[in-house]
Structures are given as C-alpha cells and as structure tokens.
Design a protein around this motif. Sequence first.
Motif, PDB file in Angstrom:
ATOM      1  N   ARG A  36       0.835  -1.205   0.000  1.00  0.00           N
ATOM      2  CA  ARG A  36       0.000   0.000   0.000  1.00  0.00           C
ATOM      3  C   ARG A  36       0.873   1.260   0.000  1.00  0.00           C
ATOM      4  O   ARG A  36       0.605   2.224  -0.723  1.00  0.00           O
ATOM      5  N   ASN A  37       1.910   1.223   0.826  1.00  0.00           N
ATOM      6  CA  ASN A  37       2.805   2.363   0.938  1.00  0.00           C
ATOM      7  C   ASN A  37       3.435   2.703  -0.406  1.00  0.00           C
ATOM      8  O   ASN A  37       3.488   3.873  -0.821  1.00  0.00           O
ATOM      9  N   GLN A  40       0.755   4.071  -2.865  1.00  0.00           N
ATOM     10  CA  GLN A  40       0.316   5.427  -2.521  1.00  0.00           C
ATOM     11  C   GLN A  40       1.421   6.453  -2.741  1.00  0.00           C
ATOM     12  O   GLN A  40       1.165   7.563  -3.232  1.00  0.00           O
ATOM     13  N   ASN A  41       2.661   6.088  -2.422  1.00  0.00           N
ATOM     14  CA  ASN A  41       3.772   7.021  -2.613  1.00  0.00           C
ATOM     15  C   ASN A  41       4.036   7.322  -4.089  1.00  0.00           C
ATOM     16  O   ASN A  41       4.589   8.366  -4.431  1.00  0.00           O
ATOM     17  N   ASN A  43       1.531   7.489  -6.228  1.00  0.00           N
ATOM     18  CA  ASN A  43       0.264   8.047  -6.732  1.00  0.00           C
ATOM     19  C   ASN A  43      -0.388   7.152  -7.779  1.00  0.00           C
ATOM     20  O   ASN A  43      -0.827   7.618  -8.837  1.00  0.00           O
ATOM     21  N   SER A  45      -3.290   4.628  -9.050  1.00  0.00           N
ATOM     22  CA  SER A  45      -4.671   4.200  -8.849  1.00  0.00           C
ATOM     23  C   SER A  45      -4.687   2.677  -8.711  1.00  0.00           C
ATOM     24  O   SER A  45      -4.151   1.969  -9.572  1.00  0.00           O
ATOM     25  N   TYR A  46      -5.259   2.178  -7.605  1.00  0.00           N
ATOM     26  CA  TYR A  46      -5.277   0.727  -7.435  1.00  0.00           C
ATOM     27  C   TYR A  46      -6.565   0.282  -6.752  1.00  0.00           C
ATOM     28  O   TYR A  46      -7.214   1.050  -6.046  1.00  0.00           O
ATOM     29  N   GLU A  48      -7.746  -2.760  -4.268  1.00  0.00           N
ATOM     30  CA  GLU A  48      -7.283  -3.838  -3.394  1.00  0.00           C
ATOM     31  C   GLU A  48      -8.441  -4.763  -3.043  1.00  0.00           C
ATOM     32  O   GLU A  48      -9.481  -4.319  -2.569  1.00  0.00           O
TER      33      GLU A  48
END
Length: 447
Positions: A36-37, A40-41, A43, A45-46, A48
């Motif tokens: 996740r980190n 997100q770092n 940017n 789009s995902y 889960e």
Amino acid sequence: MKRFVENVLNEWITNKDKSALLVEGARQVGKTYSLRNALQNNNISYYEINFLDRPDILEQIKNLNDVQDIISKLELLAPTPLTRGESIIFFDEIQEFPEIITKIKFLVDEGSYRYILSGSLLGVELKGIKSVPVGYMKTIRMYPMTFNEFIIAVGMKEETVEYVHNCFNEKKEVDKIIHDKMMHLFYLYLIVGGMPAAVQKFLDTKNLYEVDKEQKSIINSYKADFSKYESNDRKLRIISIYDNIPSQLNKQNQKFIFTYLNKELRFERYENSFLWLKDAGVAYPVYIANEAKSPLVISKDKNSFKLFLSDVGLLTSCYPFFVREEIMADTNNEYNNGALFENYVAQELYANNVIPYYYKSSDVGEIDFLAEIDGSIVPIEVKSGKGYQTHKALDKLNAKYSKTLANAIVLYAGNTLAKKGIFYMPIYMAGYIKESEVKQFIVSLDI
C-alpha cells in the motif's frame, strides 16, 4: 516504518513491468503495509481485494474462467472507476484463492491492468497449483524487519547506518559512542524483534510487557493457521515441532532431534510437518554441509539441520520475562544469549537471500554457519561471551580447507578487529554479510 523491499516495489511500479508481482512471506511481516505504501507514494490508482475479508467478492469471481468476464466483474465491483492501462489490481490473502495464480497468465496477456498478488502460507498453498505462469509473474519474499530497518524505525539516522556499513566494508573500528549505542539497540532488538506489530507496539508504548503480549498474539495466530490449514493429526505435529524450537536451540548440540518429541518417532514421519513450517516462512532450517566447498548444496544433508524461528523477538517471547530484564541490564545469561545471537544471524542471512549452512565433523568440531558469498565459502562463528578469540573448530576448519575458504568472520559484542586472517566484527553487522550486487552478466558468442 521504512522497509528496504519498497525499493524493489518502487522499481516494479515505475518501470511499468507488465509481469504480475507476487509478494510472499509469513503472516504479519508487513506485506500489505509495504505494498500500500509503495502504491500510494507513487500516486498509483489501485483496487485492493482482500480474499480473506471479502469472501463475497471471492464467490463472484472464483468460478469465472473467461478473462473478459473476470475483468468486467472486477470493474463493476471496484469502489472507484479503474483506468485501463494505468490502474493496478492488488489481490491480497490469495492463500484463500490460490487458483488466481493459474488465471494470472491470461489476465497479464489481456493487458488492461497490471496485477500484484500477496498472501501468507504461499510456500504451502502454491505447491498444489497445477500451472504456475512462468515468465508472467515475478516473486519477492518478505521477512520480518531486519536490525537496520528496526533501528531506523526507532529513530537512528540513516547516515549513521551508512557509516556503520562503511566500517564493515573497510574492516575498521566503529566510533565507540556509536558502537555502544548500536549494541544497546541490538539487545533491544533481541527482545522486540522485527515483527512490525511488535515494533509498532514498542514505538507506541515503550513497554516491553505490551510488546510481549503482541508477540504471543502473533504466535497464537500462527498456531491458528496450523489448525486452519491442516488436519488434526498433522496440526499436532506442526505445533509440537514449533513449540520445541526454543528448547532445542538451547541445547549444546543444536541439531534438531525429532526423538525429543517422541522417542518412537523418526524424521521421515515428521518430515512433511517440518517442511510445512519452512514453506510457511515461520521457521528457518540451517542444514549441515559435509564439505566446506562451493557449492555447499552438493554436500547438504537434508536429515541434519538446526531449526530457528523466523524472528528473534518471537524466540525471546518464549522465555520467562526476567530474561528480557537481564538482556537490557547487560548482565544476561550467556547460555540464552547464544541461542538468541544465532537466531538473529540466521534470520539476517535469510533476509539477504543468503542460504546458511553449518558444518560439523569429528576432526574439526562444529562451525555455527557457512555462507556462500561471491563464490567463496565464508565461515561464521557467533560468540555471545567473552571468549571470542577461542575458536578451535574454526582454526581446524581453516587448516583443513585453506584453499576453498574466504576469511572467517567472528560475530561478537566487541568492536571490529582483524587478527591472523580472521575478522572480528560487531554482532550487529550480520546484516551486511551478503553477495555483491550483479547488474549484468553478458556472454559473447562466436559460432
């Protein structure tokens, strides 16, 4: 918490690698958090999907075989719109649906999205998969936090970590103030270990009683897995082996002896249960090598091994609480520390993708570890007491295999020292023992 594996994850994300990425490892080592980190770092789009938390989604896609049907269903279920060619679909806890591995080849070929898969017990679960998509999936294994990841988490500057690494490379003494601080943190690491939840509990409370409760909760969750995924008879064998690891590591002869579980039993009957623990990533075997020659795997004896827990903090949590008090007071029981030191070294080597062995013979004695580094065999002795310069077995091994061995390393509580072809290194430097990074190996052909 900074995890060094995120460098690899970032590389996969930014290079827009079309292959799927599989991240495996024992439960609660931080796989989901790190993924996740990284997403997100960057940017990204995902979407889960946790198959353990969302059995309703699993029910809707598990019987779909057509790729377009699977993609349409995923797009419909996503909480926010997915962008073809950009979004990443992250399947988590895939041990609940290992068949997704067989479908990933077709999903990758279709090309609308990129895919990340993660889960626990994958070494166990994926053995039953009929078709593993070779060439369509890259695999990364995660381990508990290493000592260096731990000290950064508790506030050590990365520049200091780099300085210590340089001292290892140059075989020079560490500044005394830094060395003393590193040893203090090392003893703390023996107690807290590298399970992210235990580290976070320490950061939040600084209370080792709370850390101990968290560690016991992790061990209970492991045993729940043994029960959930195995039959009653097999479950009891796995738990019996797991529970015996701390006591067997404290024996003078640390080879795991199955007759201690039951005098009538033999290794062959327990072998599959032992392999279950290894494949699940909750225990690390260190096999004996009958020759200190490269490659070590040729002389490996699969029936003789030491068995370590995946995390030294979990090992310490199996001892009475006063052991932690002695460790932090630096008046510790060296008998217990020997097991803790060795468990720490084994897990650091495994985290660096170095498969350790040990050596024992009647004419030499026992060597704690043999590591194959850059084509040479490096003997490693681990000393928790003051007699660190007494190593008769190491001297005999050097004499017997002088042509095949690199300089031996003795890991101990003191500072760096080179003497008679042996490097005495601070125990906290174990994480720097690894292969040199190879970027390419090009072969020219003239036919």
